[in-house]
Design an enzyme around this catalytic site. Structure first.
Site, PDB file in Angstrom:
ATOM      1  N   GLU A 325       5.405   5.880   0.570  1.00 52.80           N
ATOM      2  CA  GLU A 325       3.812   4.840   0.580  1.00 52.80           C
ATOM      3  C   GLU A 325       3.420   5.405   1.725  1.00 52.80           C
ATOM      4  O   GLU A 325       4.300   5.442   3.599  1.00 52.80           O
ATOM      5  CB  GLU A 325       3.295   3.349   0.415  1.00 52.80           C
ATOM      6  CG  GLU A 325       3.278   3.243  -0.980  1.00 52.80           C
ATOM      7  CD  GLU A 325       2.852   1.540  -0.794  1.00 52.80           C
ATOM      8  OE1 GLU A 325       2.448   1.165  -0.091  1.00 52.80           O
ATOM      9  OE2 GLU A 325       2.877   1.189  -2.116  1.00 52.80           O
ATOM     10  N   LYS A 327       1.286   5.419   5.334  1.00 50.77           N
ATOM     11  CA  LYS A 327       0.774   3.927   6.044  1.00 50.77           C
ATOM     12  C   LYS A 327      -1.003   4.346   6.312  1.00 50.77           C
ATOM     13  O   LYS A 327      -1.129   5.197   7.563  1.00 50.77           O
ATOM     14  CB  LYS A 327       0.814   3.511   7.520  1.00 50.77           C
ATOM     15  CG  LYS A 327       1.171   1.830   7.997  1.00 50.77           C
ATOM     16  CD  LYS A 327       1.345   2.075   9.349  1.00 50.77           C
ATOM     17  CE  LYS A 327       1.014   0.788  10.177  1.00 50.77           C
ATOM     18  NZ  LYS A 327       0.224   0.807   9.973  1.00 50.77           N
ATOM     19  N   ARG A 332      -6.246  -4.399   7.126  1.00 47.94           N
ATOM     20  CA  ARG A 332      -5.968  -5.732   5.946  1.00 47.94           C
ATOM     21  C   ARG A 332      -6.337  -6.065   5.893  1.00 47.94           C
ATOM     22  O   ARG A 332      -6.968  -7.515   5.881  1.00 47.94           O
ATOM     23  CB  ARG A 332      -3.990  -6.268   6.454  1.00 47.94           C
ATOM     24  CG  ARG A 332      -3.485  -6.561   5.335  1.00 47.94           C
ATOM     25  CD  ARG A 332      -2.716  -5.641   4.354  1.00 47.94           C
ATOM     26  NE  ARG A 332      -1.817  -6.250   3.994  1.00 47.94           N
ATOM     27  CZ  ARG A 332      -0.439  -6.273   3.537  1.00 47.94           C
ATOM     28  NH1 ARG A 332      -0.373  -6.351   5.284  1.00 47.94           N
ATOM     29  NH2 ARG A 332       0.237  -7.079   3.209  1.00 47.94           N
ATOM     30  N   LYS A 519       8.476  -0.055   7.557  1.00 48.37           N
ATOM     31  CA  LYS A 519       6.706   1.413   8.527  1.00 48.37           C
ATOM     32  C   LYS A 519       7.720   2.004   9.125  1.00 48.37           C
ATOM     33  O   LYS A 519       8.869   1.702  10.062  1.00 48.37           O
ATOM     34  CB  LYS A 519       5.991   0.789   9.279  1.00 48.37           C
ATOM     35  CG  LYS A 519       6.395  -0.477  10.514  1.00 48.37           C
ATOM     36  CD  LYS A 519       4.934  -0.802  11.385  1.00 48.37           C
ATOM     37  CE  LYS A 519       4.204  -2.024  11.005  1.00 48.37           C
ATOM     38  NZ  LYS A 519       3.116  -2.889  11.580  1.00 48.37           N
ATOM     39  N   LYS A 521       7.389   5.610  11.953  1.00 49.82           N
ATOM     40  CA  LYS A 521       5.992   6.121  12.220  1.00 49.82           C
ATOM     41  C   LYS A 521       7.232   7.065  13.094  1.00 49.82           C
ATOM     42  O   LYS A 521       8.118   6.945  12.617  1.00 49.82           O
ATOM     43  CB  LYS A 521       5.791   5.166  13.475  1.00 49.82           C
ATOM     44  CG  LYS A 521       4.822   3.835  13.082  1.00 49.82           C
ATOM     45  CD  LYS A 521       3.401   3.523  13.568  1.00 49.82           C
ATOM     46  CE  LYS A 521       2.760   2.437  13.685  1.00 49.82           C
ATOM     47  NZ  LYS A 521       1.572   2.220  14.406  1.00 49.82           N
TER      48      LYS A 521
END
Length: 1008
Positions: A325, A327, A332, A519, A521
């Site tokens: 997905e 980010k 949130r 996550k 990055k």
């Protein structure tokens, strides 16, 4: 006394009532909601008991936590075995809680509100940050605002102006302690109770004006000594840092305390419902429920290679699928919806952020909240009729309808407030968009124990997409780790946050970071070469262990010959990026030595525009303003590497580096040899060209397989182009001739051909060369060769493409005036301005940059108002924005505990473990070298790095060498065939990085 005995102390009773509406709720109403709540039998402990018996001992113990001796028992003063630091921490907290139960009672909520203030949702934010508190204290202490002590508090990051307090630079509460200590109302501890402090803090949270806040701070000052005031300030700032987290306090208070807080985000409920440690929660109390904010699952930081991330997601049999997905750069947000027949539409909504801040007032409580609703009134068709109640997890983002893309997180609140006032659903501009990626509760049933795949199926069957209002966040299925890299490259190109890799077989785990969501990055890349050499033009004072000195620097790009020819100072620089990671103490000392006495305090009323241009230059906003600045001729050049470059309005270049990190100080270069604006743009263009060529090569094989149909090519002119223009067609440009040199990125990305088609749709004529026509308008947005040539001639104004869009938008707004052409605005519309046109163009806007003819947007108007001289000083607080910024663009390696995350390191111990011996039977290899490597391995593990024992492991990023270099050749042979070579560095790299609390550049420690 019995546990249920009524409280006889009015102070304690008032405290209970204040927890519900600040004393406006009766005892009977409290009992009705919490019939079994604990009741204290005595007044609360004095406030000073908190820091004397809890905070100070924890801080003393803190120095041992996380260090090499964290798991060892220390010796007492008489040689006896003492507790480990972790055991000592628990013992300190247990003693305080036991004392509270014995002397006060079982209601520990008043104390917990001050121990973990960041978790107290009942008390509103104070709207006070360091500078506002400093102004209050200046008035309370009755000292001159220009005195040394006042300036030391107001400029708390700067070194102290006198010897007293020099050690508290960067620690605001410590700096206040230094100042108050000189003029205390009390030297001994005060007599305020914890309940009284809570009462005053409740009042402070409701006081929005300085005049209302002042008497409250005066009362604290009169009844507290300097140390008490220091801790009070830390509580107000919600920056305790006492060496124990809320999880530790919760675990010691009750075994189920953390679980209950995760599902409720309610500190009061944790304290009141779990006052008896022997009573455990039932299964129905451990799940999420409607209209009760919970602590969401969080994504773990990437600490392994892509292959390792995928392998840790525990594939079951043949099911090795994982999800990718994007980010999102937003906030949130959880959405709760339940049936409520009393409301129009029969549904009630609730919205909460990750930090449990309620936003129902902003996004709407029902379908018919027409007055103050930024979302719910637009999503009446979002839920299937069978949905009675539901809880969704997602991200609230800002969507720009004109650019048709996500814009930065900082615009969300403004977009939502603007949408509240909008009466129509087809607005242009910016709006909040809720992207949903999980369904956690449906028709009375919690779904957290179901797999992500099942939860997504429930989501798809329950929720319908409402375009650009509420949408289901897309994902891509993948089965191989190699599929992650193309997606990451794509989000880097689009300046997105990164990716989240998810395990579709996983359950939802509240308030956890684990391997099911990770996550990813962008790491440091080399699109622009190994490093960029830029000149330092500004400095920022640090806090914490960097307090008292310059801890980060503003770097710029120097202007080029063309700007110098037009009168610019040769030393003038455009702000480009800030860098603060990767410096050692030696680096700071060297920079200080080379620049000492040459720094100049930044004067925002008289900025050094002859030398430096900051972001926001068009409105004189001075974005990313440094604390002090330096002339390039007196400065130094830094070599910096970064993850990527992305567009921004925070810096004058309108582009900046993401996650920049210091590599080395270029003592061999001066400002004249540092990177210039055009040199960087050339590097950027070359990098983009190389990337396009790579993508083209990858796509060649696909093209060969497909049937290619040749299309007739047309030359750009006045022919009908194949590129359609989708906007309104008018005659606004009739009679005008346009020479369009480039495409544009703002406000919408368009190619040159698309701009030409748009102009012709509005009645304009296109030519392909300049001429002497009076009606000729030349459009340019990038410094191409032809553009630079026209600038050198100086015969033409060059207009930015945004002028075309502004004219069209204004024509749509002004009904009946479709022939309206807007006058040029100097900073918004002019790419290049002829010398004789400067005065005329500047007269089209007022002194603040507000156009006399064009309707400005809400965001522009806000910026104009912000920079206007104000009669009253603004009391706006950015506390909430600062609270949310933690999970946006955070480079996790700035935290020592994650310094080596994402790195896989091989320690060369093989040569040390051989059987080679000397004649005396002892090992030939150095024992100290073996010890150094072992200690380095422990440090890497503490810093979240991974140790690999197999040199053939393809995920290895670094090889660490000790004193023995005999295996260097064989190591290089083993790793030579890899696409990405691991870095071979000396063991000192690990030790020095840990010592400096930042990951240092490897080239300083290369093993030859």
């Amino acid at each position: 006394m019995e546990k249920d005995t009524e409280m006889t102390d009015p102070d304690a009773l008032d405290e209970q009532q204040r927890q519900y509406g600040h004393g406006l709720v009766s005892e009977e109403e409290i009992d009705a909601k919490y019939p079994n709540r604990p009741k204290n039998h005595h007044k609360t402990l004095p406030f000073h008991a908190l820091f004397l018996t809890l905070f100070n001992p924890l801080n003393e113990n803190r120095k041992y936590l996380g260090g090499p001796a964290a798991g060892r028992r220390r010796l007492g003063p008489h040689g006896q075995t003492s507790l480990t630091p972790h055991e000592a921490r628990r013992n300190i907290i247990e003693r305080f809680i036991a004392r509270w139960r014995q002397e006060v009672g079982n209601d520990i909520y008043p104390a917990f509100r001050l121990i973990v203030p960041e978790k107290d949702r009942d008390r509103a934010m104070y709207g006070l940050k360091e500078k506002a508190i400093a102004k209050l204290l200046v008035r309370v202490l009755k000292i001159d605002k220009n005195s040394e002590d006042a300036q030391n508090m107001l400029n708390w990051k700067l070194p102290s102006q006198n010897r007293v307090g020099a050690g508290s630079a960067g620690d605001f509460a410590g700096r206040c302690f230094d100042v108050i200590s000189k003029r205390p109302m009390r030297t001994a501890v005060g007599d305020m109770s914890i309940a009284e402090v809570n009462e005053q803090l409740d009042k402070l949270s409701l006081a929005s004006k300085e005049e209302d806040q002042l008497p409250i701070m005066q009362r604290f000052y009169q009844r507290m000594n300097a140390e008490e005031m220091m801790w009070l300030i830390r509580i107000i700032l919600r920056q305790m840092k006492v060496g124990a987290t809320e999880k530790t306090f919760f675990d010691i208070w009750h075994p189920d305390a953390e679980t209950l807080f995760n599902v409720s985000s309610n500190l009061r409920r944790v304290c009141w419902e779990l006052s008896d440690s022997s009573v455990r929660l039932g299964g129905e109390d451990t799940g999420i429920s409607l209209m009760q904010c919970f602590q969401p699952q969080l994504a773990a930081f990437q600490m392994h290679s892509f292959a390792k991330i995928v392998s840790r997601m525990k594939p079951e049999g043949d099911d090795n699928v994982f999800w990718i997905e994007e980010k999102l750069d937003g906030e949130r947000m959880q959405l709760h919806m339940m049936e409520d027949p009393s409301l129009p539409g029969g549904k009630r909504f609730g919205f909460w952020s990750r930090n449990a801040k309620e936003y129902t007032y902003l996004y709407g409580s029902s379908f018919d909240d027409n007055e103050e609703c930024a979302l719910t009134r637009f999503i009446k068709d979002a839920f299937n009729p069978s949905v009675k109640n539901i809880v969704l997890d997602g991200e609230m983002i800002t969507w720009d309808m004109e650019m048709d893309r996500i814009v930065g997180f900082g615009t969300l609140k403004t977009a939502a407030l603007s949408e509240q006032k909008n009466r129509f659903s087809d607005s242009t501009g910016q709006r909040p968009l809720y992207r949903v990626f999980d369904c956690l509760y449906l028709n009375g049933k919690p779904l957290t124990k179901f797999t992500l795949r099942d939860r997504r199926n429930a989501l798809n069957h329950s929720v319908n997409t409402v375009h650009r209002r509420l949408e289901i966040h897309p994902y891509a299925e993948a089965t191989d780790a190699s599929e992650i890299e193309p997606h990451l490259r794509q989000v880097v190109a689009e300046a997105s946050e990164g990716l989240v890799i998810k395990n579709p077989r996983s359950a939802y785990r509240l308030n956890e970071r684990n391997d099911d969501w990770v996550k990813v990055k962008p790491e440091y890349m080399t699109e622009f070469g190994e490093a960029l050499d830029c000149v330092v033009i500004g400095g920022y004072y640090g806090s914490g262990h960097r307090g008292g000195g310059l801890s980060s620097f503003l770097c710029g790009l120097r202007v080029d010959h063309e700007q110098i020819r037009r009168g610019a100072n040769p030393q003038k620089c455009y702000s480009f990026f800030k860098v603060g990671g990767g410096f050692t103490k030696t680096d700071y000392d060297t920079i200080k030595h080379r620049t000492e006495g040459k720094w100049i305090t930044w004067d925002k009323k008289n900025p050094p525009t002859e030398f430096i241009e900051l972001g926001g230059h068009a409105e004189n906003r001075q974005l990313e303003r440094p604390d002090c600045w330096i002339k390039p001729e007196d400065s130094v050049v830094l070599s910096v590497k970064a993850a990527s470059a992305s567009a921004t309005d925070q810096f004058r270049m309108n582009i900046t580096l993401r996650f920049p990190r210091f590599k080395q100080l270029r003592t061999d270069k001066n400002w004249k040899s540092a990177l210039s604006i055009n040199e960087f743009l050339q590097l950027k263009n070359n990098a983009e060209k190389e990337q396009r060529e790579k993508e083209f090569e990858i796509d060649v094989s696909k093209r060969k397989k497909a049937k290619i149909t040749k299309k007739q090519m047309t030359v750009a002119g006045n022919e009908v182009l194949k590129t359609p223009y989708g906007g309104p067609e008018t005659k606004i440009f009739e009679g005008l001739t346009f020479f369009i040199l480039t495409g544009c990125e703002k406000p919408v990305k368009n190619t040159k051909a698309e701009l030409e088609q748009m102009v012709k749709a509005q009645g304009g004529k296109i030519v392909q060369r300049e001429s002497t026509l009076e009606t000729l308008i030349i459009i340019a947005d990038r410094p191409l060769v032809k553009v630079a040539s026209l600038q050198r001639k100086g015969d033409y104004n060059l207009i930015r493409p945004i002028w075309l869009f502004d004219c069209i938008n204004q024509a749509d707004t002004d009904i009946g005036r479709s022939n309206l052409l807007l006058p040029y605005e100097p900073n918004r519309h002019m790419f290049f301005l002829k010398a004789d046109a400067e005065f005329q163009v500047e007269g089209n806007v007022d002194e603040y940059g507000d156009s006399y003819t064009r309707d400005v947007t809400v965001e522009e108007l806000k910026d104009i108002f912000k920079d206007m001289p104000s009669k009253f000083e603004s009391s706006f607080s950015s506390a909430h924005l600062l609270d949310q910024a933690e999970h946006h663009d955070l480079e996790i390696r700035v935290l020592p505990g994650f310094m080596f995350h994402g790195l896989t390191i091989y320690l060369d111990k093989a040569s040390l473990d051989t059987d080679q011996t000397a004649t005396n039977g002892r090992p030939v290899k150095s024992v100290s070298s073996n010890l150094a490597l072992s200690l380095a391995g422990n440090t890497i593990r503490i810093g979240a790095g991974k140790i690999s024992k197999d040199l053939t492991d393809m995920s290895i990023t670094h090889v660490i060498i000790g004193e023995d270099r005999s295996r260097l050749r064989s190591i290089r042979e083993i790793i030579s065939g890899r696409a990405r070579l691991p870095r071979i560095v000396a063991v000192d790299w690990v030790e020095e990085s840990w010592k400096e609390k930042t990951l240092l550049d490897e080239e300083r420690f290369v093993s030859l």
